[in-house]
Scaffold this motif. Structure first.
Motif, PDB file in Angstrom:
ATOM      1  N   ALA A 179       0.850  -1.190   0.000  1.00 33.74           N
ATOM      2  CA  ALA A 179       0.000   0.000   0.000  1.00 33.74           C
ATOM      3  C   ALA A 179       0.885   1.239   0.000  1.00 33.74           C
ATOM      4  O   ALA A 179       2.043   1.194   0.420  1.00 33.74           O
ATOM      5  N   THR A 180       0.303   2.331  -0.466  1.00 31.39           N
ATOM      6  CA  THR A 180       1.002   3.612  -0.446  1.00 31.39           C
ATOM      7  C   THR A 180       0.572   4.364   0.797  1.00 31.39           C
ATOM      8  O   THR A 180      -0.627   4.499   1.069  1.00 31.39           O
ATOM      9  N   ASN A 212      -5.143  -1.311  -3.418  1.00 29.67           N
ATOM     10  CA  ASN A 212      -6.146  -1.577  -4.456  1.00 29.67           C
ATOM     11  C   ASN A 212      -7.454  -2.063  -3.838  1.00 29.67           C
ATOM     12  O   ASN A 212      -8.466  -2.166  -4.534  1.00 29.67           O
ATOM     13  N   LYS A 213      -7.465  -2.340  -2.516  1.00 34.03           N
ATOM     14  CA  LYS A 213      -8.675  -2.836  -1.857  1.00 34.03           C
ATOM     15  C   LYS A 213      -9.401  -1.787  -1.022  1.00 34.03           C
ATOM     16  O   LYS A 213     -10.617  -1.841  -0.894  1.00 34.03           O
ATOM     17  N   ASN A 214      -8.636  -0.861  -0.414  1.00 34.09           N
ATOM     18  CA  ASN A 214      -9.286   0.128   0.434  1.00 34.09           C
ATOM     19  C   ASN A 214      -8.417   1.356   0.693  1.00 34.09           C
ATOM     20  O   ASN A 214      -7.258   1.396   0.318  1.00 34.09           O
ATOM     21  N   ASP A 215      -9.036   2.313   1.335  1.00 31.18           N
ATOM     22  CA  ASP A 215      -8.409   3.574   1.709  1.00 31.18           C
ATOM     23  C   ASP A 215      -8.582   3.688   3.219  1.00 31.18           C
ATOM     24  O   ASP A 215      -9.698   3.596   3.727  1.00 31.18           O
ATOM     25  N   PHE A 216      -7.489   3.869   3.929  1.00 25.16           N
ATOM     26  CA  PHE A 216      -7.486   3.817   5.384  1.00 25.16           C
ATOM     27  C   PHE A 216      -6.892   5.109   5.919  1.00 25.16           C
ATOM     28  O   PHE A 216      -5.742   5.437   5.610  1.00 25.16           O
ATOM     29  N   LEU A 217      -7.665   5.863   6.684  1.00 23.75           N
ATOM     30  CA  LEU A 217      -7.218   7.147   7.231  1.00 23.75           C
ATOM     31  C   LEU A 217      -7.024   7.011   8.738  1.00 23.75           C
ATOM     32  O   LEU A 217      -7.895   6.486   9.434  1.00 23.75           O
ATOM     33  N   VAL A 218      -5.881   7.485   9.229  1.00 24.41           N
ATOM     34  CA  VAL A 218      -5.593   7.467  10.663  1.00 24.41           C
ATOM     35  C   VAL A 218      -5.186   8.870  11.087  1.00 24.41           C
ATOM     36  O   VAL A 218      -4.344   9.496  10.441  1.00 24.41           O
ATOM     37  N   GLU A 274     -12.438   3.062   3.983  1.00 22.14           N
ATOM     38  CA  GLU A 274     -13.381   2.993   2.866  1.00 22.14           C
ATOM     39  C   GLU A 274     -12.898   1.869   1.955  1.00 22.14           C
ATOM     40  O   GLU A 274     -11.753   1.872   1.500  1.00 22.14           O
ATOM     41  N   SER A 275     -13.750   0.890   1.741  1.00 27.02           N
ATOM     42  CA  SER A 275     -13.381  -0.261   0.919  1.00 27.02           C
ATOM     43  C   SER A 275     -13.882  -0.066  -0.504  1.00 27.02           C
ATOM     44  O   SER A 275     -14.897   0.580  -0.731  1.00 27.02           O
ATOM     45  N   TYR A 311     -18.199  -4.039  -3.536  1.00 27.40           N
ATOM     46  CA  TYR A 311     -19.169  -4.594  -2.605  1.00 27.40           C
ATOM     47  C   TYR A 311     -18.588  -5.740  -1.770  1.00 27.40           C
ATOM     48  O   TYR A 311     -18.697  -5.742  -0.548  1.00 27.40           O
ATOM     49  N   LEU A 312     -17.966  -6.709  -2.417  1.00 28.11           N
ATOM     50  CA  LEU A 312     -17.436  -7.865  -1.693  1.00 28.11           C
ATOM     51  C   LEU A 312     -16.339  -7.458  -0.715  1.00 28.11           C
ATOM     52  O   LEU A 312     -16.281  -7.962   0.405  1.00 28.11           O
ATOM     53  N   GLN A 313     -15.474  -6.558  -1.136  1.00 29.34           N
ATOM     54  CA  GLN A 313     -14.416  -6.086  -0.244  1.00 29.34           C
ATOM     55  C   GLN A 313     -15.022  -5.359   0.949  1.00 29.34           C
ATOM     56  O   GLN A 313     -14.575  -5.516   2.087  1.00 29.34           O
ATOM     57  N   ASN A 314     -16.067  -4.581   0.689  1.00 33.20           N
ATOM     58  CA  ASN A 314     -16.754  -3.846   1.745  1.00 33.20           C
ATOM     59  C   ASN A 314     -17.346  -4.811   2.777  1.00 33.20           C
ATOM     60  O   ASN A 314     -17.178  -4.621   3.982  1.00 33.20           O
ATOM     61  N   VAL A 315     -18.026  -5.851   2.300  1.00 36.96           N
ATOM     62  CA  VAL A 315     -18.628  -6.846   3.191  1.00 36.96           C
ATOM     63  C   VAL A 315     -17.529  -7.569   3.970  1.00 36.96           C
ATOM     64  O   VAL A 315     -17.631  -7.749   5.187  1.00 36.96           O
TER      65      VAL A 315
END
Length: 144
Positions: A54-55, A74-80, A101-102, A105-109
């Motif tokens: 991930a970047t 490529n699967k999600n965006d993660f903010l900390v 934020e995923s 749909y499948l990644q979100n679930v």
């Protein structure tokens, strides 16, 4: 996930601990020695496993007040975000926020399901880490 916690350490101590960890992570992932002044807007690729990269982009850094980064794959965006405010000379309040934020749909679930299972453990580990920061500070103060 959101955690607000009063810490029995000066704001400078907590901030410095966070930044030391960030600089160590950057060095281990890139081999580069970066200074705190170079962190704003700094971006690097972090390898989590053989198939997961991930970047990481440092979006905000204000000395003794805040540190925020975003991890994008490529699967999600993660903010900390870490927001720190002094309470006294020897204590501060940490406001820690994680948002994910995923993509798809499948990644979100999948992420939601994993979040339900892992969230309590993650919170417990994070709170334990905060206790260790306080303990290290007290050991340092008592040792001097």
């Amino acid at each position: 996930m959101e955690i607000v916690r009063k810490m029995k350490v000066p704001v400078e101590c907590l901030y410095e601990t966070i930044i030391k960890s960030v600089l160590a992570d950057i060095h281990s992932q890139t081999g580069k020695k970066v200074s705190e002044k170079q962190l704003a807007g700094f971006e690097y690729v972090k390898t989590f496993s053989k198939n997961a990269k991930a970047t990481i982009r440092i979006e905000e850094i204000t000395k003794n007040k805040s540190y925020q980064y975003r991890t994008t794959s490529n699967k999600n965006d993660f903010l900390v975000a870490y927001k720190i405010r002094p309470l006294t000379e020897e204590s501060c309040e940490l406001h820690y926020i994680e948002k994910m934020e995923s993509y798809g749909y499948l990644q979100n679930v999948n992420d939601m399901f994993i979040g339900i299972i892992w969230s309590p453990l993650k919170k417990r580990r994070f709170k334990e880490m905060l206790k260790q920061i306080e303990a290290a500070y007290f050991n340092e103060v008592d040792g001097n």
